[in-house]
Design an enzyme around this catalytic site. Structure first.
Site, PDB file in Angstrom:
ATOM      1  N   HIS A 369      40.305  23.366  37.600  1.00 46.35           N
ATOM      2  CA  HIS A 369      39.597  22.430  36.722  1.00 46.35           C
ATOM      3  C   HIS A 369      40.154  21.018  36.765  1.00 46.35           C
ATOM      4  O   HIS A 369      39.687  20.162  36.015  1.00 46.35           O
ATOM      5  CB  HIS A 369      39.644  22.923  35.273  1.00 46.35           C
ATOM      6  N   LYS A 560      34.729  13.363  23.658  1.00 50.55           N
ATOM      7  CA  LYS A 560      35.520  14.200  24.558  1.00 50.55           C
ATOM      8  C   LYS A 560      36.994  14.030  24.211  1.00 50.55           C
ATOM      9  O   LYS A 560      37.351  13.181  23.393  1.00 50.55           O
ATOM     10  CB  LYS A 560      35.259  13.857  26.028  1.00 50.55           C
ATOM     11  N   ARG A 561      37.810  14.863  24.808  1.00 48.57           N
ATOM     12  CA  ARG A 561      39.249  14.746  24.625  1.00 48.57           C
ATOM     13  C   ARG A 561      39.688  13.310  24.925  1.00 48.57           C
ATOM     14  O   ARG A 561      39.203  12.697  25.871  1.00 48.57           O
ATOM     15  CB  ARG A 561      39.933  15.736  25.577  1.00 48.57           C
ATOM     16  N   LYS A 566      39.737   9.424  30.953  1.00 52.12           N
ATOM     17  CA  LYS A 566      38.364   9.480  30.432  1.00 52.12           C
ATOM     18  C   LYS A 566      37.898   8.113  29.939  1.00 52.12           C
ATOM     19  O   LYS A 566      36.726   7.901  29.667  1.00 52.12           O
ATOM     20  CB  LYS A 566      38.264  10.540  29.331  1.00 52.12           C
ATOM     21  N   THR A 668      30.997  18.667  31.139  1.00 51.47           N
ATOM     22  CA  THR A 668      29.797  19.392  30.701  1.00 51.47           C
ATOM     23  C   THR A 668      29.100  18.663  29.559  1.00 51.47           C
ATOM     24  O   THR A 668      27.927  18.894  29.301  1.00 51.47           O
ATOM     25  CB  THR A 668      30.129  20.829  30.249  1.00 51.47           C
ATOM     26  N   LYS A 672      24.976  18.256  28.500  1.00 46.79           N
ATOM     27  CA  LYS A 672      24.411  18.480  27.161  1.00 46.79           C
ATOM     28  C   LYS A 672      23.604  17.266  26.708  1.00 46.79           C
ATOM     29  O   LYS A 672      22.494  17.403  26.181  1.00 46.79           O
ATOM     30  CB  LYS A 672      25.548  18.774  26.171  1.00 46.79           C
TER      31      LYS A 672
END
Length: 819
Positions: A369, A560-561, A566, A668, A672
């Site tokens: 991952h 998100k985290r 990110k 993901t 969504k």
């Protein structure tokens, strides 16, 4: 005396789903299982009673599914994951059993609002982010596509922390999801296994015989099983999520207690319970590292013992294990399963090393991952050897076999040998769990096409050279039941009315919706549903935070985290630049925008926590500045979890998927948002690449460096200071942040954070800023043209069906598990 075999017992008659019958059953459970009269029952009582009624209907199908698997001798899949972010289960189960209308009617007849009680169900705190949510989607999809499967994980008492804000700073508090019990789970007392740690390895047998090794642990705990049924769409299969709780062998040392050492008498209980107390204990200390390794071995050993017990219950011996069992390792956390299965086969069941190794490699497969080196776990060899001495012996034996093969059969160089070795000797000797999972598996898959190709050329380049047929791609997916049908019932109803119900069984049959993307009447109805969803989110924000949002503004969401790759930092820096432009040019036609953030930072990740504080500091200034005239608002919503995502995802107009290219394995959340009719702004990273291919380049906003360009910039040398000086908007935004404009109580709070961008800009914030800012202005132009905007977002919904986790699971089943 005549006996009847369990297999010959008749299946129970189907239970009625008429609302009046359901209402009677709810009252019965309320009375006899909870002990409450309906006149005095509280909402949480109604919730539990309703769950028990739904659960009974699941149990019938659960037992039928188990009988069918045993009768057919079908291959079973075992999914080992340290995380399962399953969220609330009641609405999911009711929907998949197609009982929503009937349950709603039954509760209404009793004066109970199903939405009120459903909102009381706690989120199971069993995961952190995408990894755990993917595991939950996969479990639901395995049941939906009729793959016999068990999920194995840990029954964390508190799991991931509950996030609160104190003056804009993240504060971690325990998440008490199990405080009042869990009506979905069943304790399985018969499925309990001893787990050992430490001790020594003894050699048994004469010198003439093949030596037999016996591990004699110094410590032991009990792993106790708790099962939760996972029901698939239309209830045709119910699989099992088995979570392990740790229990002491001796719960209390009575002699110590009677001697007055009341605290010390409970040390064995406390030591055992600490194993399953918290998800991802901070590993910045030796004690934290040890606890995390103990956790991972605890659930892996219990799961493998359970798998072997179940196999031998049905088959004669373990030579057929790989024919009947497929074990998927979800990331490196379960990698210790490789030497543990070898130990069980060799030491307990008498296999020779080569035969055990053949079975092990054919049984395991591994999903990678991440390409981040720090996320590919490694353990100090002294720690691993002290806790698991027999496993360290087996690791050395595996390493010997692999390195001899690499040297003799493939003529590997010293550099290549060092790369594929299980032991990293570049500093203190460490055991590489990513290499162990790779070497011990017959299949290694990435989770997006880009990620898989990068695996072959970066972290696993030399292992791929040694085993060139093992790496394959399985792009992630999401379950459309939870992420469309349940979280967005308004859009689901509109789609059903427009193109029929086929998409409910096959998400790729959303494609006929494409024909309505330019239809003005359909766009109007689509837009109304989006606005209603935004109103629901606005009400949540007002209720929790006292901030009023305008649902007619663009809802620009990044959830998100919190991690530097990110790039929440890129988002908030561009927000500061936009704030400056709105104030400087009030004459321009700015589009109203709400910037919404949510996500948790690891407790020991200083910069991530500082970014959360920065977002909140920026929000405080912008939201209270009258010169902005309501054109821009910033909100950080605390305690991001599945239930919050179910409100935020359907409300998004713009989806922020802006990770540094080459660093996000898949994502993901992007899927969504797209499924629910949001436009994506993102880099060509992870699954964004395949999203562009599926929805069309005109229906996604791409910016920034590619993965190849990022790698080249890092190799050739990056001069972020020069880039910043050439970009007026970036330079001014960074200067405002670093000088304390948004932190008047501490002018130097963000100096080091911003200096990191000037000094090295590892995550390409400066490198991508101008491209990102230009893309955001393109988004403004699209938003101003509502017909074009909704044409694009409807196309996103219509073309996202390929990203169903049902498709992903079918690929795993056909190409990896052969199930």
């Amino acid at each position: 005396m005549n006996t009847i075999s369990k297999a010959s017992l008749p299946a129970p008659a189907p239970r009625s789903s008429r609302p009046e019958i359901l209402a009677e059953e709810i009252i019965e459970r309320l009375t006899y299982r909870i002990g409450k009269d309906a006149k005095v029952a509280k909402p949480h009582d109604w919730l539990t009673a309703t769950i028990l009624v739904v659960r009974d209907r699941i149990i019938d199908r659960w037992m039928e599914s188990t009988r069918k698997t045993y009768a057919s001798g079908a291959k079973r899949v075992y999914y080992l994951s340290l995380e399962f972010l399953i969220g609330r289960l009641m609405r999911d189960a009711i929907s998949n059993l197609e009982l929503m209308e009937e349950i709603t009617a039954a509760l209404t007849s009793l004066g109970v609002d199903v939405n009120v009680i459903a909102g009381l169900e706690p989120d199971a705190a069993l995961g952190n982010g995408g990894l755990g949510r993917l595991a939950a989607c996969f479990m639901e999809s395995m049941a939906t596509v009729d793959v016999p499967a068990y999920g194995y994980g840990i029954r964390y008492v508190h799991g991931l922390f509950r996030q609160q804000m104190a003056d804009g700073w993240q504060v971690e508090l325990p998440e008490t999801w199990l405080a009042h019990g869990n009506p979905w789970e069943f304790e399985r007392r018969e499925s309990a296994y001893e787990i050992g740690y430490g001790g020594a390895v003894e050699v048994v047998g004469s010198q003439e015989d093949t030596p037999r090794f016996v591990w004699k642990p110094a410590e032991r705990v009990i792993a106790a099983a708790f099962d939760t049924p996972v029901v698939g769409w239309r209830g045709k299969r119910v699989n099992t999520l088995r979570l392990w709780a740790a229990q002491p062998i001796d719960p209390i040392l009575l002699d110590a207690f009677n001697a007055g050492d009341h605290i010390g008498a409970l040390r064995e209980s406390n030591k055992a319970e600490s194993l399953t107390r918290v998800l991802y204990p901070a590993d910045g200390t030796p004690a934290g590292q040890e606890l995390r390794l103990r956790q991972e071995f605890f659930f892996c050993s219990a799961s493998l013992q359970d798998i072997i017990r179940r196999h031998l219950q049905q088959y004669d011996d373990l030579t057929s294990l790989s024919d009947k069992v497929a074990i998927q390792l979800n990331d490196t956390h379960p990698a210790v399963s490789v030497p543990e299965l070898m130990r069980l086969l060799i030491d307990v069941h008498g296999f020779q090393f080569d035969a055990a190794w053949d079975i092990t490699c054919k049984t395991f497969s591994y999903t990678n991952h991440t390409l981040l080196p720090e996320a590919l776990e490694s353990w100090p060899v002294p720690l691993f050897e002290r806790l698991l001495p027999r496993h360290m012996q087996i690791v050395y034996a595996i390493n010997t076999k692999v390195l001899l093969e690499a040297r003799k059969a493939h003529n590997f160089s010293d550099t290549e040998i060092r790369s594929v070795s299980l032991i990293d000797e570049s500093g203190d000797r460490r055991l590489r769990m990513g290499n162990l999972a790779f070497i011990g598996s017959h299949s290694i898959n990435g989770v997006s096409a880009l990620h898989t190709e990068l695996m072959k050329t970066t972290v696993f380049a030399d292992l791929n050279k040694l085993y060139p047929d093992r790496i394959n791609n399985k792009t992630n997916g999401i379950t459309p039941r939870r992420w469309l049908m349940q979280c967005n019932p308004g859009l689901t109803s509109l789609i059903r009315e427009t193109i029929g119900d086929d998409f409910m069984d096959d998400a790729e049959k959303l494609k006929p919706l494409d024909a309505f993307a330019g239809d003005a009447a359909f766009q109007e109805r689509f837009a109304k549903i989006k606005r209603d969803n935004k109103g629901r989110l606005a009400n949540l924000v007002a209720g929790r935070m006292g901030i009023k949002l305008d649902p007619s503004a663009m809802f620009d969401i990044q959830i998100k985290r919190i991690h530097e790759y990110k790039r929440q930092l890129l988002n908030i820096v561009e927000t500061v630049a936009l704030y400056d432009q709105i104030r400087s040019h009030p004459e321009l036609d700015w589009q109203p925008r709400v910037k919404l953030f949510a996500g948790k930072a690891a407790p020991s990740y200083h910069n991530a926590k500082l970014i959360i504080k920065l977002i909140n500091d920026v929000a405080k200034v912008i939201n209270n500045d009258p010169s902005v005239r309501g054109l821009l608002k910033v909100v950080f919503i605390p305690n991001y979890n599945v239930s919050l995502a179910e409100v935020m995802v359907p409300a998004a107009d713009l989806s922020e998927q802006i990770s540094t290219a080459g660093m996000e394995a898949s994502g993901t959340g992007n899927m969504k948002f797209g499924l629910n009719g949001a436009l994506t702004i993102g880099t060509l990273d992870g699954a964004n690449v395949e999203m562009r291919d599926n929805v069309g380049a005109d229906n996604i906003v791409i910016f920034g460096l590619t993965a190849e360009e990022v790698a080249k910039v890092r190799t050739d040398g990056h001069n972020p200071r020069q880039l910043i000086e050439q970009s007026r908007e970036l330079a001014q935004a960074l200067a405002a942040i670093s000088s304390g404009v948004f932190s008047p109580d501490d002018r130097n709070r963000y100096t080091d954070l911003i200096e990191g961008i000037y000094a090295h800009d590892w995550f390409m914030v400066a490198a991508d800023f101008d491209s990102y800012a230009a893309a955001q202005r393109d988004v403004d132009l699209l938003w101003a043209d509502k017909a074009t905007w909704y044409n694009k977002t409807i196309c996103n919904t219509a073309r996202m069906g390929w990203f169903s986790s049902d498709r992903t699971i079918r690929q795993y089943a056909d190409e990896i598990w052969r199930a």
